[in-house]
Design a protein around this motif. Structure first.
Motif, PDB file in Angstrom:
ATOM      1  N   PRO A  86       0.810  -1.234   0.000  1.00  0.00           N
ATOM      2  CA  PRO A  86       0.000   0.000   0.000  1.00  0.00           C
ATOM      3  C   PRO A  86       0.833   1.268   0.000  1.00  0.00           C
ATOM      4  CG  PRO A  86      -0.839  -1.592   1.595  1.00  0.00           C
ATOM      5  CD  PRO A  86       0.478  -2.127   1.127  1.00  0.00           C
ATOM      6  N   PHE A  87       2.010   1.235   0.701  1.00  0.00           N
ATOM      7  CA  PHE A  87       2.812   2.455   0.789  1.00  0.00           C
ATOM      8  C   PHE A  87       3.577   2.739  -0.496  1.00  0.00           C
ATOM      9  CE2 PHE A  87       2.236   1.196   5.211  1.00  0.00           C
ATOM     10  CZ  PHE A  87       1.733   2.376   5.736  1.00  0.00           C
ATOM     11  N   GLU A  88       3.547   1.786  -1.453  1.00  0.00           N
ATOM     12  CA  GLU A  88       4.198   2.049  -2.741  1.00  0.00           C
ATOM     13  C   GLU A  88       3.338   2.904  -3.651  1.00  0.00           C
ATOM     14  OE1 GLU A  88       5.192  -1.648  -4.458  1.00  0.00           O
ATOM     15  OE2 GLU A  88       6.919  -2.036  -3.150  1.00  0.00           O
TER      16      GLU A  88
END
Length: 480
Positions: free
Chosen positions: A360-362
């Motif tokens: 998700p943080f990508e």
């Protein structure tokens, strides 16, 4: 034909070589006694040897025992050899005795020799009548003008009515003996020629079958290409002029109604008083029964193509299965050989399946779009009178209304073209309505747009002028 073609026939044609042979009188006498005179085909070896023994007995009685010193079986084998090919020798499945039949070239020679003996009565009137009948059928069947065909049918109807009136008054005209004999000779001649044609048709089919077999034997490509070539060859046989006419004759002969009519006509022909005692009447009542075995044998030759393709598929499948099993056995044998002595290091690599992971943080953070300032000030022209009415003069094409028109016409027809639709419901919105029909055709699975042919549409503008458009043919089909 030119000189070289005739010279080639003289050297290579089996019928010509038969006429030039030293034993031609004996061979022709056998062929007439065994095949053409009794209208027989596919004789067993013993039967034809007996017939030839009878012919040889009569010849040796008049010319002496040394005239033809060889046995009947020797002469028969010599005439059926491939280098002469006067007779066709073959075997029927399930029988050990060989069968014999005349070849088409030998029958041509027999017919020519039979024509040399002359005729005491030559049919001319019936031939002229047949020529007129065939010519009328050709011309009338090819006529495209309905009025001309109707005129001819009315003329035939008037002639029939006149003949019926004469019969009602007791005026019966009966064919005389010469005229009846004329027609009888032509009938028997056509029947013999038809049986001779069957041999030639069967020979042509057999030649095509032999070519297909040679094609299969020498084929080195893939199985799919071979089958495509065979199917194309078989389609060429059935769709050729000879194949179509033979199939038409077979359908005609297999019709129960037509067979009954033919049998009735032949039976009534044998009871004509003017022909009583004529030799030509023998076998006339069973004439159609001589055709059925000949036609069936020709049909069997055509069926051999399908049987040959079936055997080809079976052989190919067997060989492929055998090759697959050999490969499997090789793999199993190598696996057993390496079971106790496995190879060192990796000996086989396989791409393992992987899962794509997206953290998700990508994902990038949301970025608001930048505002763009627009100068919405309207500057009016000083010296121009702009008509803005065109911006508001718009109209809508109702596709539901167009679909209902198509469905209304398809209630009475299986398919309808766009030209037929616009004829029943004229265009009222011009080119925009045509574009809407195009949209309906491309979105519907029951419509097709044919680019190979075109159709012309026309509509009338409010000022009375006519516009025309040439478009691809659009066909709407009734949904199944």
């Amino acid at each position: 034909m030119d000189f070289h073609r005739i010279a080639s026939l003289r050297e290579n044609h089996a019928g010509w070589s038969l006429l030039r042979a030293q034993h031609a009188p004996l061979a022709l006498a056998l062929f007439m006694a065994a095949f053409t005179e009794p209208n027989q085909r596919n004789l067993g070896r013993q039967h034809i040897v007996d017939v030839l023994d009878d012919v040889l007995f009569g010849v040796r009685e008049s010319l002496g025992e040394d005239a033809f010193p060889r046995s009947a079986a020797d002469y028969l084998d010599d005439w059926a050899a491939p280098e002469k090919a006067w007779l066709r020798k073959y075997y029927v499945p399930g029988q050990d005795e060989p069968r014999y039949d005349l070849t088409a070239t030998s029958e041509d020679a027999v017919r020519w020799v039979e024509s040399l003996k002359g005729r005491s009565f030559v049919a001319t009137q019936s031939r002229l009548t047949s020529i007129f009948a065939v010519l009328k059928a050709l011309v009338q069947g090819s006529e495209t003008d309905p009025e001309v065909r109707l005129t001819e049918l009315r003329r035939q109807r008037d002639a029939i009515d006149a003949e019926m009136q004469r019969l009602e008054t007791g005026q019966v005209s009966v064919m005389g003996a010469p005229e009846a004999l004329d027609h009888l000779q032509q009938l028997t001649g056509l029947a013999r020629d038809l049986l001779a044609d069957f041999r030639e048709v069967e020979q042509n089919f057999r030649t095509l079958d032999r070519e297909v077999r040679e094609h299969i034997t020498t084929w080195e490509g893939t199985q799919g290409e071979l089958l495509a070539s065979i199917f194309a060859n078989q389609q060429g046989i059935t769709s050729s002029l000879q194949g179509r006419t033979f199939q038409g004759f077979w359908d005609y002969l297999m019709s129960p109604q037509l067979r009954t009519e033919l049998r009735d006509l032949l039976q009534r022909a044998t009871q004509i008083d003017a022909l009583a005692g004529r030799e030509e009447l023998r076998g006339l009542g069973t004439l159609h029964q001589d055709w059925l075995p000949a036609v069936e044998q020709t049909q069997a030759t055509v069926r051999q193509l399908s049987q040959q393709m079936r055997r080809l598929l079976d052989d190919k499948v067997f060989l492929e299965n055998k090759r697959i099993m050999q490969l499997i056995r090789q793999v199993e044998g190598r696996a057993l050989a390496t079971r106790t002595r496995p190879p060192s290091g990796p000996f086989l690599s396989i791409d393992a399946p992987t899962v794509e992971v997206a953290l998700p943080f990508e994902r990038p953070l949301y970025e608001p779009s930048s505002r763009v300032s627009v100068d919405d000030v309207v500057h009016l022209a000083d010296d121009a009178d702009v008509d803005a009415g065109a911006l508001f003069d718009q109209f809508h094409v109702d596709t539901e209304r167009l679909s209902s028109r198509i469905e209304a016409l398809l209630d009475d027809a299986d398919q309808v073209t766009l030209a037929e639709i616009t004829t029943a419901f004229p265009l009222s919105q011009g080119l925009a309505e045509i574009v809407a029909y195009y949209q309906l055709a491309t979105e519907s699975p029951w419509a097709s747009v044919t680019a190979d042919s075109t159709e012309q549409l026309a509509w009338t503008l409010p000022d009375g002028s006519i516009r025309e458009a040439t478009i691809d043919r659009i066909i709407f089909v009734r949904p199944s």
